[in-house]
Scaffold this motif. Structure first.
Motif, PDB file in Angstrom:
ATOM      1  N   ALA A  25      59.722  51.896  52.204  1.00  0.00           N
ATOM      2  CA  ALA A  25      59.444  50.532  52.631  1.00  0.00           C
ATOM      3  C   ALA A  25      58.702  50.524  53.726  1.00  0.00           C
ATOM      4  CB  ALA A  25      60.642  49.912  52.876  1.00  0.00           C
ATOM      5  N   MET A  26      58.317  51.186  53.946  1.00  0.00           N
ATOM      6  CA  MET A  26      56.810  51.399  54.842  1.00  0.00           C
ATOM      7  C   MET A  26      55.600  51.772  55.061  1.00  0.00           C
ATOM      8  SD  MET A  26      57.545  49.441  58.503  1.00  0.00           S
ATOM      9  CE  MET A  26      57.460  48.347  57.254  1.00  0.00           C
ATOM     10  N   ILE A  27      56.073  52.931  53.739  1.00  0.00           N
ATOM     11  CA  ILE A  27      55.094  54.023  53.142  1.00  0.00           C
ATOM     12  C   ILE A  27      54.454  53.082  52.080  1.00  0.00           C
ATOM     13  CG2 ILE A  27      55.111  55.822  51.533  1.00  0.00           C
ATOM     14  CD1 ILE A  27      56.512  57.569  53.158  1.00  0.00           C
ATOM     15  N   VAL A  28      55.237  52.098  51.113  1.00  0.00           N
ATOM     16  CA  VAL A  28      54.908  51.412  50.104  1.00  0.00           C
ATOM     17  C   VAL A  28      53.807  50.249  50.807  1.00  0.00           C
ATOM     18  CG1 VAL A  28      55.721  50.075  48.157  1.00  0.00           C
ATOM     19  CG2 VAL A  28      56.314  52.087  48.698  1.00  0.00           C
ATOM     20  N   TYR A  29      54.735  49.571  51.990  1.00  0.00           N
ATOM     21  CA  TYR A  29      54.026  48.869  52.597  1.00  0.00           C
ATOM     22  C   TYR A  29      53.051  48.976  52.771  1.00  0.00           C
ATOM     23  CZ  TYR A  29      54.007  44.180  55.350  1.00  0.00           C
ATOM     24  OH  TYR A  29      53.767  42.876  55.749  1.00  0.00           O
ATOM     25  N   HIS A  30      52.208  50.148  53.382  1.00  0.00           N
ATOM     26  CA  HIS A  30      50.711  50.819  53.942  1.00  0.00           C
ATOM     27  C   HIS A  30      50.099  51.444  52.932  1.00  0.00           C
ATOM     28  CE1 HIS A  30      52.603  49.575  57.923  1.00  0.00           C
ATOM     29  NE2 HIS A  30      53.707  50.421  58.313  1.00  0.00           N
ATOM     30  N   ILE A  31      50.419  50.558  51.788  1.00  0.00           N
ATOM     31  CA  ILE A  31      49.989  52.161  50.813  1.00  0.00           C
ATOM     32  C   ILE A  31      49.688  50.027  49.818  1.00  0.00           C
ATOM     33  CG2 ILE A  31      49.496  52.421  48.050  1.00  0.00           C
ATOM     34  CD1 ILE A  31      51.725  54.671  49.497  1.00  0.00           C
ATOM     35  N   GLY A  32      50.562  49.311  49.895  1.00  0.00           N
ATOM     36  CA  GLY A  32      50.357  48.203  49.284  1.00  0.00           C
ATOM     37  C   GLY A  32      49.721  46.789  49.707  1.00  0.00           C
ATOM     38  N   LEU A  33      49.428  47.163  51.091  1.00  0.00           N
ATOM     39  CA  LEU A  33      48.097  46.066  51.950  1.00  0.00           C
ATOM     40  C   LEU A  33      46.916  46.593  52.047  1.00  0.00           C
ATOM     41  CD1 LEU A  33      48.363  43.644  53.416  1.00  0.00           C
ATOM     42  CD2 LEU A  33      49.072  44.969  55.389  1.00  0.00           C
ATOM     43  N   PRO A  34      47.006  47.949  52.443  1.00  0.00           N
ATOM     44  CA  PRO A  34      45.328  47.530  52.133  1.00  0.00           C
ATOM     45  C   PRO A  34      44.741  47.776  50.860  1.00  0.00           C
ATOM     46  CG  PRO A  34      46.288  49.463  53.896  1.00  0.00           C
ATOM     47  CD  PRO A  34      47.053  48.476  53.207  1.00  0.00           C
ATOM     48  N   PHE A  35      45.482  48.051  49.458  1.00  0.00           N
ATOM     49  CA  PHE A  35      45.393  48.442  48.307  1.00  0.00           C
ATOM     50  C   PHE A  35      44.369  47.222  48.223  1.00  0.00           C
ATOM     51  CE2 PHE A  35      46.033  48.342  44.824  1.00  0.00           C
ATOM     52  CZ  PHE A  35      45.242  49.594  43.654  1.00  0.00           C
ATOM     53  N   MET A  36      45.812  45.917  48.222  1.00  0.00           N
ATOM     54  CA  MET A  36      46.014  43.934  48.193  1.00  0.00           C
ATOM     55  C   MET A  36      44.181  43.875  48.379  1.00  0.00           C
ATOM     56  SD  MET A  36      48.912  41.468  48.296  1.00  0.00           S
ATOM     57  CE  MET A  36      48.408  41.534  49.474  1.00  0.00           C
ATOM     58  N   VAL A  49      39.901  43.970  37.163  1.00  0.00           N
ATOM     59  CA  VAL A  49      39.985  43.679  38.997  1.00  0.00           C
ATOM     60  C   VAL A  49      41.376  42.911  38.882  1.00  0.00           C
ATOM     61  CG1 VAL A  49      39.352  42.481  40.662  1.00  0.00           C
ATOM     62  CG2 VAL A  49      37.264  44.027  39.355  1.00  0.00           C
ATOM     63  N   SER A  50      42.012  42.006  38.252  1.00  0.00           N
ATOM     64  CA  SER A  50      42.768  41.257  38.212  1.00  0.00           C
ATOM     65  C   SER A  50      43.943  42.074  38.128  1.00  0.00           C
ATOM     66  CB  SER A  50      42.846  40.478  37.295  1.00  0.00           C
ATOM     67  OG  SER A  50      41.565  39.358  37.354  1.00  0.00           O
ATOM     68  N   GLY A  51      43.998  42.978  37.408  1.00  0.00           N
ATOM     69  CA  GLY A  51      45.144  44.283  36.960  1.00  0.00           C
ATOM     70  C   GLY A  51      45.255  44.721  38.190  1.00  0.00           C
ATOM     71  N   VAL A  52      43.809  45.495  38.762  1.00  0.00           N
ATOM     72  CA  VAL A  52      44.623  46.737  39.555  1.00  0.00           C
ATOM     73  C   VAL A  52      44.866  45.450  40.766  1.00  0.00           C
ATOM     74  CG1 VAL A  52      43.305  47.754  41.452  1.00  0.00           C
ATOM     75  CG2 VAL A  52      42.858  48.073  39.240  1.00  0.00           C
ATOM     76  N   ALA A  53      43.978  44.105  41.151  1.00  0.00           N
ATOM     77  CA  ALA A  53      45.137  43.249  42.302  1.00  0.00           C
ATOM     78  C   ALA A  53      46.729  43.095  41.868  1.00  0.00           C
ATOM     79  CB  ALA A  53      43.698  42.176  42.458  1.00  0.00           C
ATOM     80  N   VAL A 102      36.546  43.492  46.584  1.00  0.00           N
ATOM     81  CA  VAL A 102      35.720  43.626  45.371  1.00  0.00           C
ATOM     82  C   VAL A 102      35.744  41.942  44.650  1.00  0.00           C
ATOM     83  CG1 VAL A 102      35.723  44.390  43.305  1.00  0.00           C
ATOM     84  CG2 VAL A 102      37.051  46.136  44.754  1.00  0.00           C
ATOM     85  N   ARG A 103      36.680  41.561  44.857  1.00  0.00           N
ATOM     86  CA  ARG A 103      36.728  40.367  43.692  1.00  0.00           C
ATOM     87  C   ARG A 103      35.808  39.230  45.220  1.00  0.00           C
ATOM     88  NH1 ARG A 103      37.855  38.398  39.507  1.00  0.00           N
ATOM     89  NH2 ARG A 103      39.530  39.309  39.716  1.00  0.00           N
ATOM     90  N   GLY A 104      35.425  39.364  46.443  1.00  0.00           N
ATOM     91  CA  GLY A 104      34.922  38.128  46.892  1.00  0.00           C
ATOM     92  C   GLY A 104      33.478  38.533  47.199  1.00  0.00           C
ATOM     93  N   ILE A 105      33.360  39.831  46.958  1.00  0.00           N
ATOM     94  CA  ILE A 105      31.750  40.632  47.061  1.00  0.00           C
ATOM     95  C   ILE A 105      31.190  39.903  45.890  1.00  0.00           C
ATOM     96  CG2 ILE A 105      29.977  43.039  47.323  1.00  0.00           C
ATOM     97  CD1 ILE A 105      32.315  43.635  49.364  1.00  0.00           C
ATOM     98  N   LEU A 106      31.981  40.566  44.783  1.00  0.00           N
ATOM     99  CA  LEU A 106      30.745  40.387  43.749  1.00  0.00           C
ATOM    100  C   LEU A 106      30.877  38.243  43.568  1.00  0.00           C
ATOM    101  CD1 LEU A 106      33.127  42.847  41.244  1.00  0.00           C
ATOM    102  CD2 LEU A 106      30.804  42.755  41.940  1.00  0.00           C
ATOM    103  N   GLN A 107      32.100  37.531  43.811  1.00  0.00           N
ATOM    104  CA  GLN A 107      31.779  36.365  44.085  1.00  0.00           C
ATOM    105  C   GLN A 107      30.430  35.805  44.584  1.00  0.00           C
ATOM    106  OE1 GLN A 107      35.615  34.944  45.955  1.00  0.00           O
ATOM    107  NE2 GLN A 107      36.583  34.816  43.762  1.00  0.00           N
ATOM    108  N   VAL A 108      30.613  36.727  46.121  1.00  0.00           N
ATOM    109  CA  VAL A 108      29.378  36.484  47.079  1.00  0.00           C
ATOM    110  C   VAL A 108      27.835  37.070  45.785  1.00  0.00           C
ATOM    111  CG1 VAL A 108      28.214  36.675  49.144  1.00  0.00           C
ATOM    112  CG2 VAL A 108      31.087  36.589  48.989  1.00  0.00           C
ATOM    113  N   LEU A 109      28.279  37.559  45.127  1.00  0.00           N
ATOM    114  CA  LEU A 109      26.540  38.010  44.719  1.00  0.00           C
ATOM    115  C   LEU A 109      25.977  37.353  43.881  1.00  0.00           C
ATOM    116  CD1 LEU A 109      27.030  42.066  45.933  1.00  0.00           C
ATOM    117  CD2 LEU A 109      25.851  40.023  46.868  1.00  0.00           C
ATOM    118  N   GLY A 110      26.897  37.047  42.946  1.00  0.00           N
ATOM    119  CA  GLY A 110      26.694  36.048  41.596  1.00  0.00           C
ATOM    120  C   GLY A 110      27.504  37.081  40.864  1.00  0.00           C
ATOM    121  N   THR A 140      35.125  31.845  48.520  1.00  0.00           N
ATOM    122  CA  THR A 140      35.466  33.435  47.527  1.00  0.00           C
ATOM    123  C   THR A 140      36.651  33.756  48.404  1.00  0.00           C
ATOM    124  OG1 THR A 140      34.664  35.635  48.308  1.00  0.00           O
ATOM    125  CG2 THR A 140      34.415  33.912  49.845  1.00  0.00           C
ATOM    126  N   ALA A 141      37.339  35.286  47.545  1.00  0.00           N
ATOM    127  CA  ALA A 141      37.907  35.889  47.563  1.00  0.00           C
ATOM    128  C   ALA A 141      38.248  36.512  49.187  1.00  0.00           C
ATOM    129  CB  ALA A 141      38.306  36.898  46.945  1.00  0.00           C
TER     130      ALA A 141
END
Length: 138
Positions: free
Chosen positions: A73-84, A109-113, A90-98, A35-36
């Motif tokens: 760089a730090m602003i974009v990095y600290h937005i991007g990492l939690p977002f990712m 979901v893929s586009g937002v990721a 999201v993907r992993g929970i959906l996978q586990v719940l089937g 799972t993701a």
């Protein structure tokens, strides 16, 4: 340096909590496939904890914080990492719940990721630009 240690510690706590969530959530749902969720711990630990500790050391030995591209760089990095990581959740929970997503929802979901990954890539490129512009003390 202390600022980077504190941020790094926050990412370490999030990484540990993420690992516990992954283990317990999959165990509770009797899920044994891949799972993701399995990569959230690693991403937070390496890209959050370790990278920030290294940045702290480099900032201590240089004028890195004075370089124009470093703050963006730090602003974009600290937005991007939690977002990712959130999209891994999201993907992993959906996978586990089937959950059977429609093709459109799966693509959304893929586009937002992908946006999270683009933000991370932008932050990393800006970070390297900053590191190359910095002047280092011996």
């Amino acid at each position: 340096m202390k600022k980077y240690i504190k941020i790094s510690f926050l990412y370490a706590v999030l990484a540990m909590a993420s690992g516990v969530f992954y283990r317990e959530f999959t165990k509770f749902n009797d899920f044994t496939a891949k799972t993701a969720l399995s990569v959230t711990h690693f991403h937070l630990f390496v890209l959050g904890t370790i990278v920030l500790l290294i940045i702290g050391l480099l900032a201590e030995r240089s004028n890195l914080e004075a370089v124009k591209t470093f703050r963006p760089a730090m602003i974009v990095y600290h937005i991007g990492l939690p977002f990712m990581v959130a999209m891994f959740y999201v993907r992993g929970i959906l996978q586990v719940l089937g959950s059977d997503l429609s093709q459109a929802a799966d693509l959304a979901v893929s586009g937002v990721a992908g946006i999270g990954h683009v933000l991370m890539a932008t932050g990393i490129v800006l970070l390297f630009v900053s590191l190359m512009k910095a002047e280092y003390r011996k």
